[in-house]
Structures are given as structure tokens and as C-alpha cells.
Design an enzyme around this catalytic site. Structure first.
Site, PDB file in Angstrom:
ATOM      1  N   CYS A  79       0.840  -1.199   0.000  1.00  0.00           N
ATOM      2  CA  CYS A  79       0.000   0.000   0.000  1.00  0.00           C
ATOM      3  C   CYS A  79       0.879   1.256   0.000  1.00  0.00           C
ATOM      4  CB  CYS A  79      -0.977  -0.036   1.159  1.00  0.00           C
ATOM      5  SG  CYS A  79      -2.302   1.208   1.033  1.00  0.00           S
ATOM      6  N   HIS A 183      -3.653  -4.826  -0.379  1.00  0.00           N
ATOM      7  CA  HIS A 183      -3.208  -5.429   0.878  1.00  0.00           C
ATOM      8  C   HIS A 183      -3.285  -6.955   0.786  1.00  0.00           C
ATOM      9  CE1 HIS A 183      -3.080  -1.802   3.468  1.00  0.00           C
ATOM     10  NE2 HIS A 183      -4.004  -1.345   2.625  1.00  0.00           N
ATOM     11  N   GLU A 185      -2.388  -9.063   2.983  1.00  0.00           N
ATOM     12  CA  GLU A 185      -2.788  -9.578   4.294  1.00  0.00           C
ATOM     13  C   GLU A 185      -4.286  -9.472   4.541  1.00  0.00           C
ATOM     14  OE1 GLU A 185      -2.359  -5.207   5.057  1.00  0.00           O
ATOM     15  OE2 GLU A 185      -1.464  -6.688   3.724  1.00  0.00           O
TER      16      GLU A 185
END
Length: 202
Positions: A79, A183, A185
Site C-alpha cells: 500500500c 493489501h 494480508e
């Protein structure tokens, strides 16, 4: 060991949980010597471009990030951690980026009626040669939260693109340096596969 670079701004906990989930040894650190000794590094980020560069500078980490990126060891920006790898951002015109790659970060055009920031899932078209995208399906959906997007000067470093009113550069890859605007994650099984692929490079 993967060093998650803690510079006072970023989605540290979620990145650490994702690496823990795949059984990857990691440490959260703001110590340059620990970062440089690690086998891989992740630069996460949520917030403003200028603030991020200010925090990196205040924590004495600009040199460490540049040195690690030049070391040949796997490096992943996420990001805002992608955006600061480039020269500048319209978000903070006074701030200089790391300039590891050339390009600028621009704000999504509000006159197109887009909801800004872009929050949610979007598909990407990716370079099948990029090691961190190995094994993904075509046009996988990943999770974005951002008001600004990358326009790389050299399109040869672009490893994925996405479309949100404008077609923009959603991931980059240059030698050992990888970065994603989205992202991993927070991107479910697709994101976990990307992180597994990255860890597998170590």
C-alpha cells in the site's frame, strides 16, 4: 526471518498475523541493524505519503530501506509501502520519496464520480512471470484501500494493473523488490498465496 519495518505508521499487526498464519518467522522492528540482518523485509503502510517519509527519516530508516533494497534480498512494500518507493506524491508535494523506482503517485480524479478512497475488492491483471503471483487464477480479486494511485515512469517494472475509473499500476517488481498497492494480508486466499510466494523466495 522476515523483518516487518515499524516506522510508526502502518498496518503492522495484520501483516504480522498473516505471516504467522503461513508459519513464517518474523519480527517487528525499527532497528536498522535488525532489518539489514534479516533474510527478507516488508514495508507496510497506511496513512499519508509525507507522514510516512517523515517517520522513516525520524527513525533513521531511509538508509536502511535503500540498503536492504540494494542487497538482493526479497523486499515487499504494501500500500503506502509501494508509494514511498517512488519519487513523489500529489498527496504531499513537499515530500521526496525513496526514488528506488521512478514515477509519481496521483489522486483519483473526483470529477469522474468515483468514490474516493477506493475501499474494497477489485480485480487485477498481472504479469505471470512475477514470482509473487505464481499459482494465482486469472484476474484475481484483492483488497484495496487508497485515494492515490501509482503512475510508474518505466512500465517495465509494472507487474499488475487494476481499473478504477482509470487504469493504474497496482503492483511493481524490479529485481528483488516487489510492492503492491493492495493489501495481501487482507486479500483472503489470494493474498495468503502471494505472501507464501514471497516467503518462498527467501
Amino acid at each position: 526471518m522476515i523483518a516487518i519495518i515499524d516506522y510508526g505508521a502502518g498496518n503492522i499487526l495484520s501483516v504480522q498475523k498473516a505471516l504467522d498464519h503461513i508459519g513464517c518467522e518474523n519480527t517487528v522492528t525499527s532497528d536498522a541493524s535488525v532489518i539489514l540482518a534479516a533474510d527478507g523485509a516488508v514495508l507496510p503502510g497506511v496513512g499519508a505519503f509525507g507522514d510516512a517519509m517523515g517517520h522513516l527519516s525520524a527513525n533513521g530508516l531511509i538508509g536502511a530501506v535503500r540498503e536492504f533494497a540494494a542487497s538482493g534480498k526479497p523486499f515487499l512494500g504494501i500500500c503506502l509501502g509501494l508509494q514511498v518507493l517512488f519519487d513523489s506524491s500529489e498527496e504531499s508535494p513537499e515530500a521526496e520519496g525513496l526514488s528506488l523506482m521512478r514515477g509519481k503517485v496521483k489522486r483519483f480524479p473526483s470529477e469522474m464520480g468515483l468514490k474516493i478512497p477506493q475501499i474494497g475488492w477489485n480485480s487485477i491483471e498481472y504479469d505471470h512471470e512475477c514470482p509473487i503471483f505464481k499459482g494465482l487464477s486469472e484476474n484475481p480479486y484483492v483488497y484495496f484501500v487508497h485515494s492515490y494511485y501509482l503512475e510508474a515512469a518505466d512500465e517495465s517494472v509494472v507487474s499488475a494493473v487494476a481499473d478504477y475509473g482509470v487504469k493504474y499500476h497496482a503492483a511493481v517488481w524490479k529485481d528483488n523488490v516487489f510492492a503492491t498497492q493492495f493489501h495481501p494480508e487482507k486479500s483472503g486466499r489470494v493474498g495468503i498465496q502471494i505472501l507464501r510466494n514471497f516467503a518462498g523466495l527467501i
